[in-house]
Every structure is written in C-alpha cells, then in structure tokens.
Scaffold this motif. Structure first.
Motif, PDB file in Angstrom:
ATOM      1  N   VAL A 126       0.847  -1.195   0.000  1.00 38.87           N
ATOM      2  CA  VAL A 126       0.000   0.000   0.000  1.00 38.87           C
ATOM      3  C   VAL A 126       0.882   1.243   0.000  1.00 38.87           C
ATOM      4  N   PRO A 127       0.626   2.217  -0.870  1.00 36.88           N
ATOM      5  CA  PRO A 127       1.455   3.431  -0.908  1.00 36.88           C
ATOM      6  C   PRO A 127       1.427   4.188   0.416  1.00 36.88           C
ATOM      7  N   THR A 128       2.544   4.811   0.730  1.00 33.65           N
ATOM      8  CA  THR A 128       2.601   5.659   1.917  1.00 33.65           C
ATOM      9  C   THR A 128       1.889   6.987   1.639  1.00 33.65           C
ATOM     10  N   ILE A 129       1.691   7.768   2.684  1.00 33.43           N
ATOM     11  CA  ILE A 129       1.061   9.080   2.526  1.00 33.43           C
ATOM     12  C   ILE A 129       1.902   9.963   1.608  1.00 33.43           C
ATOM     13  N   ASN A 130       3.237   9.914   1.777  1.00 39.09           N
ATOM     14  CA  ASN A 130       4.110  10.715   0.905  1.00 39.09           C
ATOM     15  C   ASN A 130       3.979  10.287  -0.556  1.00 39.09           C
ATOM     16  N   GLU A 131       3.879   8.981  -0.805  1.00 38.28           N
ATOM     17  CA  GLU A 131       3.725   8.491  -2.176  1.00 38.28           C
ATOM     18  C   GLU A 131       2.379   8.933  -2.760  1.00 38.28           C
ATOM     19  N   ILE A 132       1.348   8.944  -1.929  1.00 37.01           N
ATOM     20  CA  ILE A 132       0.033   9.389  -2.393  1.00 37.01           C
ATOM     21  C   ILE A 132       0.065  10.865  -2.765  1.00 37.01           C
ATOM     22  N   GLU A 133       0.676  11.671  -1.905  1.00 37.65           N
ATOM     23  CA  GLU A 133       0.779  13.101  -2.204  1.00 37.65           C
ATOM     24  C   GLU A 133       1.588  13.327  -3.477  1.00 37.65           C
ATOM     25  N   ARG A 134       2.644  12.535  -3.647  1.00 35.06           N
ATOM     26  CA  ARG A 134       3.462  12.652  -4.859  1.00 35.06           C
ATOM     27  C   ARG A 134       2.664  12.249  -6.080  1.00 35.06           C
ATOM     28  N   GLY A 135       1.818  11.214  -5.941  1.00 38.27           N
ATOM     29  CA  GLY A 135       0.987  10.769  -7.058  1.00 38.27           C
ATOM     30  C   GLY A 135       0.004  11.828  -7.507  1.00 38.27           C
ATOM     31  N   LYS A 136      -0.503  12.619  -6.563  1.00 36.64           N
ATOM     32  CA  LYS A 136      -1.441  13.685  -6.924  1.00 36.64           C
ATOM     33  C   LYS A 136      -0.735  14.847  -7.630  1.00 36.64           C
ATOM     34  N   GLU A 137       0.545  15.038  -7.320  1.00 35.92           N
ATOM     35  CA  GLU A 137       1.308  16.118  -7.948  1.00 35.92           C
ATOM     36  C   GLU A 137       1.865  15.729  -9.311  1.00 35.92           C
ATOM     37  N   ALA A 138       1.976  14.426  -9.559  1.00 35.24           N
ATOM     38  CA  ALA A 138       2.697  13.929 -10.731  1.00 35.24           C
ATOM     39  C   ALA A 138       2.230  14.493 -12.075  1.00 35.24           C
ATOM     40  N   PRO A 139       0.924  14.729 -12.299  1.00 34.97           N
ATOM     41  CA  PRO A 139       0.520  15.281 -13.608  1.00 34.97           C
ATOM     42  C   PRO A 139       1.154  16.631 -13.915  1.00 34.97           C
ATOM     43  N   PHE A 140       1.528  17.379 -12.878  1.00 35.44           N
ATOM     44  CA  PHE A 140       2.059  18.723 -13.079  1.00 35.44           C
ATOM     45  C   PHE A 140       3.558  18.813 -12.800  1.00 35.44           C
TER      46      PHE A 140
END
Length: 600
Positions: free
Chosen positions: A374-388
């Motif tokens: 399961v992704p960590t909170i930091n990985e989740i936040e990074r995933g939301k930023e990734a498109p930009f």
C-alpha cells in the motif's frame, strides 16, 4: 419481412478520407481502387438509404450502420438496402483502420495538447482466424437485437492471412500512394461505445428501485449521485458485496461529496482495499467513474481525477474491465469536460492535464501489474502532484532528460542514476556483503524515492548502502521503456548465446554503439559502475561475483518482449551472458561523469 436478393459480388464504396470510390468483394473481402472487369457490381446509391452490415465475432451478432444518418442499430432495418461488409470488416478495412489509428496514436503519443484518439478496435496480436460467414437473411440475423442488448459487441477479428493480397494499399493493388479506405470516424466511435455497453451488460449487477422494483437503466446507474449506494455496481462474491458501499463512501469523502472531507488517509484506505482484494479493483474503478460522470461540481471533479491519478499507479483493472476503463478516460475530456457548464477555462485545462496523465499511467500499469504494498502518505501526495511535476520514476529516458536539461543542461546522464550509484560507493557498498542482493529497508527506500522526486538529492540520515542500491535497481526496472530497446533485444540474445566464442565482445559493444545516445550513455555508465562492484578484490567481502551481478541486473537492462513463459525462461541465461560480456570487457565510452572506484 421480404428477403433481400443479392445478385452481385462487388460493391462500390466511398472512401470517407478522400471521397474517392473503391471496390470491395463482399464474399472474399478483396478491395481494389480499380473497377473490376466483367464483374457484377452494385454501384453507390446516392439517393437511397443504405446500411452496412458488420459483425461481432465473439458473440456471433451482426449490427448495422446507416451511411446517411451515421447511426448504428442492432436490429436489421426493414425495407432498406443492406450492404454485407462482414468479409471486408474481417480483412482489409479492419487492417486499414488498425494501421491508421496506430499511426495517429504514435504521432500524438507524447503531445499533451493533441486530442486523444479513440483506441484501435482491432488487436494486431489477435489470433489469426478465417473470416466469419453468416446467412444475411436468416431469422437469427434479423432478430439479433435482444441478444445484442444483453451480450454486447466485442472486437471484430482480422484475417491476417489474406490481408496483404486483399489490401488496396499493397503495392500490387494500389494505383498511387493515397490514404487507404477506412471506416468513418462515427462508426469507429460507435464500435468503441458498443464495447463499453457490452461490458456493462455482461458484468454489472442489476439494480431495481421504487415501489414496483423497476430495473434501473445503466445510463442512470452510472452517473454521479449524492446519496450512498446499498449494493455493488458489479457482480462480486457475496463476502465482498458489503465492501462496495464502504468504498463508495470513501470516494464521496475524497471528492468532497460527503462530510467530513476526505484526506490522504482515506485514499490510503481505499487503495489498501484494492491492493489486498483483487476482485474489488474493478468495483473501485467503476465507482469512481460513476462519480466522475455528469458531476456538476468542478472542484469535486478535480479531486476525483487526482484520486484516479493515484489509483492508476497502484493497481490495474482486470483484463475484462481494461478496455472499458481505457475508453472511459479517452472519451471523458470531449464528453464531459469541454461541455461542462460550471468549469472555467483554467479548471478545464487542469482536468485535461490530469486526464492525459491518467491515460498514460493506466496503459503502463496494465502492463506492469499492481504495487506489492500500500502506498505511503508521501507516495500518495506525490501521485497527486505527478501530472504537473513529472517524476523521474516510471518515465522514458528521453522524458527524464528533457526535464533535466531545463535545470542542468551540461549533465548528459540522468542525475538520479549518478546520485544513487555514487551514494552506493560513498557508503562503502564495495565492502558490504550482499550489495544489490540484500534489499534495503522498505521505508527508507520509499523515503529516499519521495525525496528524489522532490529534487532533494541528499541521503539525509541514511547510512546503509543497500538503500540507494535498491532504489537504483528499481529506477532501472521501472523505466517506461527498457534500457536496451526491444528492437535490439534479439541481437543481444544471439550474442549472449555465443558467450566465450571469438568476436562476441565486439558484437556486444557494436549493439550498444547504435543505441539512442542517452541509452548508450546510461549503459556505459552502469557497466563502468558494475565493474567497480565486481572487482575481484571486493568479491570476498560482497560475495557478489560477476555471475551474481549479471543475474541481478540483466532484467534491468533487457526485457523479454514475449509473453511465452518458456521463451522468457529460456532467454534468461542468454540475457545474463550478454551482461557478463559487457561487464567483463569494459565500455566503449569515456564518461567524465562516470563513477570512480573508492579510495583504498
């Protein structure tokens, strides 16, 4: 119904691309720009109403396309001229459409501002089969509407065996280099839509509502709603059915449609359900698609697509649902974003950027499979930023270097590779037992990955060389395209099969010399680095011989393009042999940025 008498073998069809006529044999599928001699030909009926009869091979169902109205129907039209194009659909036009769409897709694959193309309706890897023959006037064909509504339409089948000699683009058949005949775009869209509806009818649960328990139509079931759901949308095992409403509540909270507003912890909980329960993955995807469809709130849409961006890097849909989801994402911008009444231009552009990113990552994870944890909170936040803010993980070398050149134009190799390789050496990796075999601490590796993605190239408190070593292997393995391109794979296998023979070293490096410049530099850098690790003076301590290093790194240099397990297994030894040849015999490029052996 009066049966239609077909007293011709050839028909005249108008090519929608060039408005030029071509001729097709309705029995053999043969097409030609030149009018056949001494043949019975049905010419175009300019004023009449003509329908094309096409075919769904998987379910044995015909469907009908009206040339004038551009509409498609399941039921065989009465008192109309029916043109049986089944033989042509299974050969020439199918191949032409496939080639056309692939060319368009390749041309626009990396252009963020290009409109997304509908997916090819025909799979080039589909098993070859003979064209389907049906009785065009049978009661089964005339009354297929009900069956079609319940079973849907799937991909027509290509007859590759006859494609060359029947395709008007073949040198023997074409009169010039004009674009080959293809189906109208409207028909392509309709075929794609049939695939979506067909999947829905087959895999979605039946929902009923109201006093009289009337069936809820799919088009109403699959749109945004504020209220909770009581049952899953898709067919699930009984023990998992109670999980669907819980997932839906999480999605509503994450999108801001239910209080309290969801946080990254809610996204993590949703991802955990999908990663730990494979059967829930399609349900989670379709619940999210539902809340993205006809959603009146632009802010909710943005949060929903951010959630999609995280899900598509966490787990894929099933193979059954894959086509549905790809079509949903490809069609979404034109169908939902452009006409959205409440979204301003900036919001629409933001949505477009996220949608393109989600489409790219979805195609990628459908190949690679789900995350192992399961992704960590930091990985989740990074995933939301990734498109930009593009990541240095999971991208092509060309994309990584394109972003890097804007910051450090003088560095001709990926900064992440240079940083991690030198970190291994600085942390005394050459004198660490099991380096590159023993994994680093998972949490530390994840932390370092997130730090690198934020352009923070420092180790912080990390002292274990296995941490940067593990991340270096992951970076290579996670490249969107293999380090040594697929086009060169078989050459490498052939060289590896001749390990020990005269000329193999020269042949191996000749392959590396013709690689794209960035790929060549990365291969050379990594070979120089592995030569340092593999030094015979280090082996008594690291226990990592040349053979061990080749075994660990071969999958990071070469990826077998075959899906055949026997081929993959058989090629493994030759992949390792190829890498041993490279490590044992140096590189072909003096790189001033290359790693240096640690000082004794």
């Amino acid at each position: 119904m009066e049966q239609q008498v077909i007293d011709y073998d050839w028909i005249e069809i108008n090519d929608p691309q060039t408005s030029r006529s071509f001729y097709a044999n309705i029995k053999s599928g043969e097409c030609s720009w030149v009018k056949p001699d001494n043949a019975k030909i049905k010419e175009k009926d300019v004023n009449g109403e003509e329908w094309w009869e096409l075919f769904d091979n998987n379910h044995g169902l015909p469907y009908y396309y009206n040339l004038k109205t551009r509409k498609t129907e399941w039921k065989r039209p009465e008192n109309a001229t029916i043109i049986p194009l089944i033989a042509i659909q299974n050969t020439t036009i199918a191949v032409s459409m496939q080639m056309k769409l692939q060319q368009k897709g390749n041309a626009s694959g990396n252009q963020m501002n290009e409109p997304m193309e509908p997916s090819p309706s025909f799979d080039q890897n589909q098993q070859r089969t003979n064209p389907v023959r049906i009785d065009n006037t049978s009661p089964e064909a005339a009354n297929a509407a009900q069956i079609g509504r319940t079973q849907g339409i799937s991909n027509p089948v290509i007859n590759n065996d006859m494609a060359d000699k029947m395709n008007p683009t073949h040198p023997m058949n074409r009169a010039n280099s004009e674009t080959p005949p293809t189906l109208p775009d409207d028909l392509k869209d309709n075929i794609s839509q049939f695939q979506i509806e067909g999947f829905a009818h087959q895999y979605f649960m039946e929902h009923r509502a109201g006093i009289f328990r009337r069936k809820v139509p799919l088009e109403k079931l699959l749109i945004w709603q504020k209220d909770a759901i009581k049952a899953p949308l898709m067919v699930l095992n009984k023990e998992l059915q109670k999980e669907s409403p819980k997932c839906f509540k999480l999605i509503q909270r994450i999108m801001g449609d239910r209080a309290p507003i969801g946080q990254s912890e809610d996204i993590q909980a949703l991802l955990e359900k999908g990663i730990m329960n494979g059967q829930l993955r399609d349900e989670i995807y379709v619940l999210l698609c539902k809340q993205l469809s006809q959603n009146p709130n632009p802010e909710s849409l943005l949060l929903g697509w951010q959630l999609m961006a995280v899900i598509v890097i966490s787990f894929p849909p099933s193979k059954n649902f894959e086509g549905y989801l790809i079509q949903f994402i490809r069609q979404y911008h034109d169908k939902e974003v452009i006409p959205h009444p409440n979204a301003d231009p900036n919001q629409k552009q933001t949505l477009f950027t996220i949608i393109v990113h989600c489409h790219k990552k979805l195609l990628r994870i459908c190949q690679t499979g789900p995350k192992g944890k399961v992704p960590t909170i930091n990985e989740i936040e990074r995933g939301k930023e990734a498109p930009f803010k593009p990541s240095v993980f999971g991208e092509t070398l060309q994309d990584i270097m394109s972003v890097q050149e804007q910051k450090i134009p003088q560095l001709k190799i990926p900064m992440i590779m240079d940083f991690l390789a030198k970190a291994v050496l600085d942390l005394n990796g050459c004198h660490t037992e099991g380096i590159f075999r023993v994994p680093g601490d998972v949490d530390m590796v994840t932390e370092l990955r997130c730090r690198v993605d934020q352009d923070q190239y420092n180790l912080g408190s990390i002292k274990d060389p296995n941490v940067p070593a593990s991340l270096l292997k992951f970076w290579l393995r996670d490249l969107a395209d293999p380090l040594i391109p697929t086009a060169n794979y078989q050459e490498c296998i052939d060289v590896g099969a001749k390990e020990g023979q005269e000329g193999t070293t020269e042949n191996a490096w000749n392959i590396i010399k013709i690689l794209p410049e960035t790929n060549r530099r990365v291969v050379n850098y990594m070979i120089n680095f592995l030569r340092i690790i593999a030094d015979q003076r280090n082996q008594p301590i690291t226990k990592m011989t040349l053979a061990n290093l080749a075994m660990v790194f071969a999958p990071n240099f070469l990826r077998c393009p075959s899906d055949n397990l026997t081929t993959i297994f058989d090629n493994t030894k030759f992949e390792q042999a190829f890498l041993r040849i490279l490590i044992l015999n140096g590189s072909d490029l003096d790189d001033p940025n290359g790693p240096l052996p640690p000082k004794n």
